[in-house]
Write an enzyme that holds these catalytic residues in place. Structure first.
Site, short mmCIF file in Angstrom:
data_model
loop_
_atom_site.label_atom_id
_atom_site.label_comp_id
_atom_site.label_asym_id
_atom_site.label_seq_id
_atom_site.Cartn_x
_atom_site.Cartn_y
_atom_site.Cartn_z
N ARG A 1 0.84 -1.20 0.00
CA ARG A 1 0.00 0.00 0.00
C ARG A 1 0.88 1.25 0.00
O ARG A 1 1.53 1.56 0.99
CB ARG A 1 -0.93 0.02 1.21
CG ARG A 1 -1.78 1.29 1.29
CD ARG A 1 -3.00 1.17 2.18
NE ARG A 1 -2.66 1.06 3.59
CZ ARG A 1 -3.56 1.15 4.59
NH1 ARG A 1 -4.84 1.36 4.29
NH2 ARG A 1 -3.20 1.03 5.84
N ASP B 1 -3.70 2.88 14.39
CA ASP B 1 -2.90 3.47 13.33
C ASP B 1 -3.44 4.85 13.02
O ASP B 1 -4.26 5.39 13.76
CB ASP B 1 -2.86 2.57 12.09
CG ASP B 1 -4.23 2.41 11.42
OD1 ASP B 1 -5.18 3.11 11.79
OD2 ASP B 1 -4.34 1.56 10.50
#
Length: 511
Positions: free
Chosen positions: A154, A437
């Protein structure tokens, strides 16, 4: 190049690799900037009262029953459990060895984008693809097993820059930097190993942004003499605007598409951000916004239906629980919830799901094994029972629950703790037995902003709670608390926490 590089950086940032990402930036950055300006214009229309709807100009794409995405390559057919995490060396090895079918190596939300993390992360992936990666630490040696997960990567989102590499006097697009370096070094290596360069694309807000990625893919494959269609990308549907354009996003990427993912945490953040001025979109305490509330059900049902209609994989959301080695009772309760969540996803038609910790792989795997057996997926399961209107995706007001002081305090505490971790170069932080996160930190600060804006809590009380939590955490959290207050109390909503925090991060690196 403004950042210092070590041995790993030297072999990653070769003149040829830097030339390739520079070429990508010069070719595609003007379109990127135009699309980012379009985001701001769309936000202004929403602030003026416009609500999103399915696009009239692309109705023919949605209503055409015949088009499909390209068939999945062999190592992307079975994605029943995917593990995700940052690109540090130990994580890469452990995730590839975890027993999951896929590992998404993350330069985005679980990666603090220090120059070293981003460059060393690329070197780690090269070594992983070559199967030479190893690590000696704490008296233990880490190497790859014979059977490992399929690798996906990603890159950072379109809105982010990489300030350590300037092109024509401006920071390079972080998306093109991450993508370009990985493809340059690993694209041919992966093909030779019988796999391919597979990606996750974050934070898209429209099919035009997907079109830009497709144009990048076509150009990059031609430039590196990689067969067209080799690149495959799964798009995270993690913004409310993208939820209205799922068909169109698949269509734009159809020769390069690997499906869609329900990025649940950023999706919640997007709801708050896009409708921040409207009281009917105020959400209750974060733990109460489960996947079973009406607007989240509508979103996931539509995602599965859309993917399967087009022959694409639908991948479920993150199980963020971090098992405790010392508290079996906490584990028992949490693992039951994880299992229930995965049973729901499998029953809804998802072809796979995400976990954040290797100990969760067997839990999720057992659920999908029970359902799928020897089948690689359930793409052939059409959800013709699903009908989702625009109002269903926007029905946030039907979310049950209240805003409590405990909820305010949780957001303050988690937000400050995560920002401290991020500024210290750690993008995936275990807090309260959950893997936090950037996406979950965005929820924490944006909920505080939303609750303040709509009078659900007073500024004085939030400031008081911030002081109390800072006292509990002790020395070393002052800068993080300052950043949190900056984005949670701002008069105008900051689009992304990471934009403000990145300025602090890069300033610290150059100090």
């Amino acid at each position: 190049m403004l950042g210092q590089v070590g041995e790993d950086g030297t072999r990653v940032l070769t003149p040829e690799a830097v030339g390739f990402v520079t070429e990508l930036h010069r070719e595609f950055n003007p379109t990127r900037l135009k699309l980012l300006a379009g985001r701001l214009q769309r936000q202004a229309r929403i602030a003026a009262g416009e609500l999103p709807d399915f696009l009239t100009e692309t109705r023919a794409i949605r209503e055409d029953p015949d088009w499909r995405v390209a068939p999945a390559p062999g190592d992307l057919l079975d994605r029943r459990v995917e593990i995700t995490g940052p690109v540090d060396r130990k994580m890469v090895i452990n995730a590839l060895n975890s027993g999951a079918r896929m590992f998404m190596a993350d330069f985005e939300d679980s990666n603090s984008p220090t120059w070293r993390n981003c460059v060393d992360g690329q070197a780690n992936l090269v070594d992983a693809v070559d199967r030479t990666i190893s690590l000696d630490t704490g008296g233990k040696r880490y190497t790859l097993q014979d059977e490992i997960a399929t690798l996906l990567v990603r890159p950072r989102g379109w809105h982010l820059d990489e300030k350590h590499l300037l092109v024509d006097g401006e920071p390079i697009s972080a998306s093109l930097f991450d993508f370009g370096l990985y493809l340059f070094h690993c694209g041919r290596r992966l093909l030779d190993a019988g796999s391919g360069p597979y990606f996750y694309l974050p934070k898209l807000e429209s099919h035009l942004e997907a079109r830009l990625w497709n144009d990048v893919f076509v150009h990059a494959q031609e430039r590196l003499t990689i067969p067209r269609g080799t690149i495959r990308a799964t798009v995270l549907i993690e913004t409310i605007l993208a939820a209205f354009e799922m068909d169109e996003i698949l269509y734009e990427l159809r020769e390069h598409s690997a499906g869609l993912n329900a990025g649940r945490w950023d999706y919640m953040f997007s709801i708050i951000k896009k409708f921040r001025d409207r009281p009917e979109f105020v959400l209750p305490d974060r733990p109460l916004v489960t996947m079973s509330v009406p607007f989240m059900c509508a979103y996931t049902d539509l995602l599965v239906k859309t993917c399967h209609r087009r022959g694409a994989h639908a991948i479920g959301g993150m199980a963020a629980f971090i098992p405790s080695r010392r508290d079996p009772e906490v584990n028992e309760v949490a693992l039951t919830k994880v299992r229930e969540d995965k049973v729901r996803e499998a029953g809804d038609g998802f072809d796979g799901t995400w976990v954040a910790h290797p100990d969760l792989v067997p839990v999720a795997m057992a659920v999908f094994d029970d359902l799928l057996g020897e089948r690689p997926n359930q793409v052939d399961r059409q959800r013709d029972d699903v009908t989702v209107a625009a109002g269903d995706l926007l029905n946030v007001a039907a979310t049950p629950g209240a805003i409590s002081e405990d909820g305010v305090r949780l957001n303050v505490s988690v937000g400050i703790q995560y920002i401290r971790s991020w500024l210290d170069g750690i993008g995936a932080a275990a807090i309260n037995n959950l893997m936090e996160d950037a996406a979950t930190a965005e929820i924490s600060r944006s909920q505080i902003w939303q609750w303040l804006r709509h009078g659900r809590v007073t500024r004085d009380r939030v400031l008081e709670l911030e002081r109390e939590e800072l006292d509990k955490l002790g020395p070393g959290y002052e800068t993080a608390a300052s950043v949190f207050a900056e984005v949670a109390h701002a008069e105008d909503f900051p689009e992304f926490l990471t934009l403000s925090a990145y300025d602090r991060l890069t300033a610290d690196e150059s100090a």
